[in-house]
Write a protein that holds these residues in place. Sequence first.
Motif, short mmCIF file in Angstrom:
data_model
loop_
_atom_site.label_atom_id
_atom_site.label_comp_id
_atom_site.label_asym_id
_atom_site.label_seq_id
_atom_site.Cartn_x
_atom_site.Cartn_y
_atom_site.Cartn_z
N GLU A 287 11.90 26.14 11.86
CA GLU A 287 10.48 26.36 12.18
C GLU A 287 9.94 27.14 13.18
N ALA A 288 10.71 26.89 14.14
CA ALA A 288 10.48 27.43 15.66
C ALA A 288 10.73 28.84 15.42
N LEU A 289 12.12 29.34 15.01
CA LEU A 289 12.35 30.78 14.94
C LEU A 289 11.39 31.35 13.84
N SER A 290 10.85 30.74 12.84
CA SER A 290 10.12 31.65 11.95
C SER A 290 8.74 31.84 12.71
N ILE A 291 8.21 30.88 13.52
CA ILE A 291 6.97 31.26 14.51
C ILE A 291 7.21 32.16 15.27
N ALA A 292 8.47 32.20 15.83
CA ALA A 292 8.65 33.43 16.83
C ALA A 292 8.81 34.51 16.37
N GLU A 293 9.31 34.91 15.10
CA GLU A 293 9.48 36.06 14.23
C GLU A 293 8.27 36.62 13.63
N GLU A 294 7.35 35.74 13.52
CA GLU A 294 6.11 35.99 12.95
C GLU A 294 5.02 36.69 14.24
N HIS A 295 5.41 36.34 15.56
CA HIS A 295 4.86 36.95 16.64
C HIS A 295 5.55 38.10 17.19
N ASN A 296 6.71 38.42 16.71
CA ASN A 296 7.43 39.38 16.79
C ASN A 296 8.09 39.17 18.62
N LEU A 297 8.33 37.95 18.64
CA LEU A 297 8.89 37.49 20.04
C LEU A 297 10.16 36.68 20.00
N ASP A 298 10.81 36.44 21.04
CA ASP A 298 12.11 35.62 21.03
C ASP A 298 11.83 34.08 21.20
N LEU A 299 12.84 33.23 20.76
CA LEU A 299 12.78 31.64 20.96
C LEU A 299 13.81 31.74 22.06
#
Length: 154
Positions: free
Chosen positions: A16-28
């Motif tokens: 879930e955390a990775l998908s949220i990070a990809e939505e914002h075009n940022l890194d986890l």
Amino acid sequence: MIGPNNEQLGIMSSKEALSIAEEHNLDLVLFSPNAEPPVCKIIDYGKFKFDQAKRLKEQRKAQKVVEIKEVQLSMTIDKHDVEIKAKHAQRFLSEGDKVKVSIRMRGRQQARPEIGVEIMNSFYEMIKEFGVVEKAPEIMGRNIFMILAPNKAK
């Protein structure tokens, strides 16, 4: 989990955390892996590394490297020469450097090292408002050494 705007997103799975990070075009980024639960943050990792390097560079720039300057005296030094050497030592101490004062005894001078220690003590009396004795006058073979450190107030 901490979001891109430093808001708490709560506890969630890594997918879930990775998908949220990809939505914002940022890194986890995992900040504290030993914490329970581990703390992750969504940030731009390149910008984070750049800011961290910039902070380290500023810290290094702010550090003052203390150098040891040396002033050499002799057992037969004249009063005016001692005053000149004292002015040099005062300048070094006011700039924040340590000062190593040394006397090299020659020939028959080695029989009376207490005269050299006396010269060292009188030299310190001239500059005591600028520095403190870090290492008292010490006789080592043919030499007498004393180390002065700048005052904390300066």
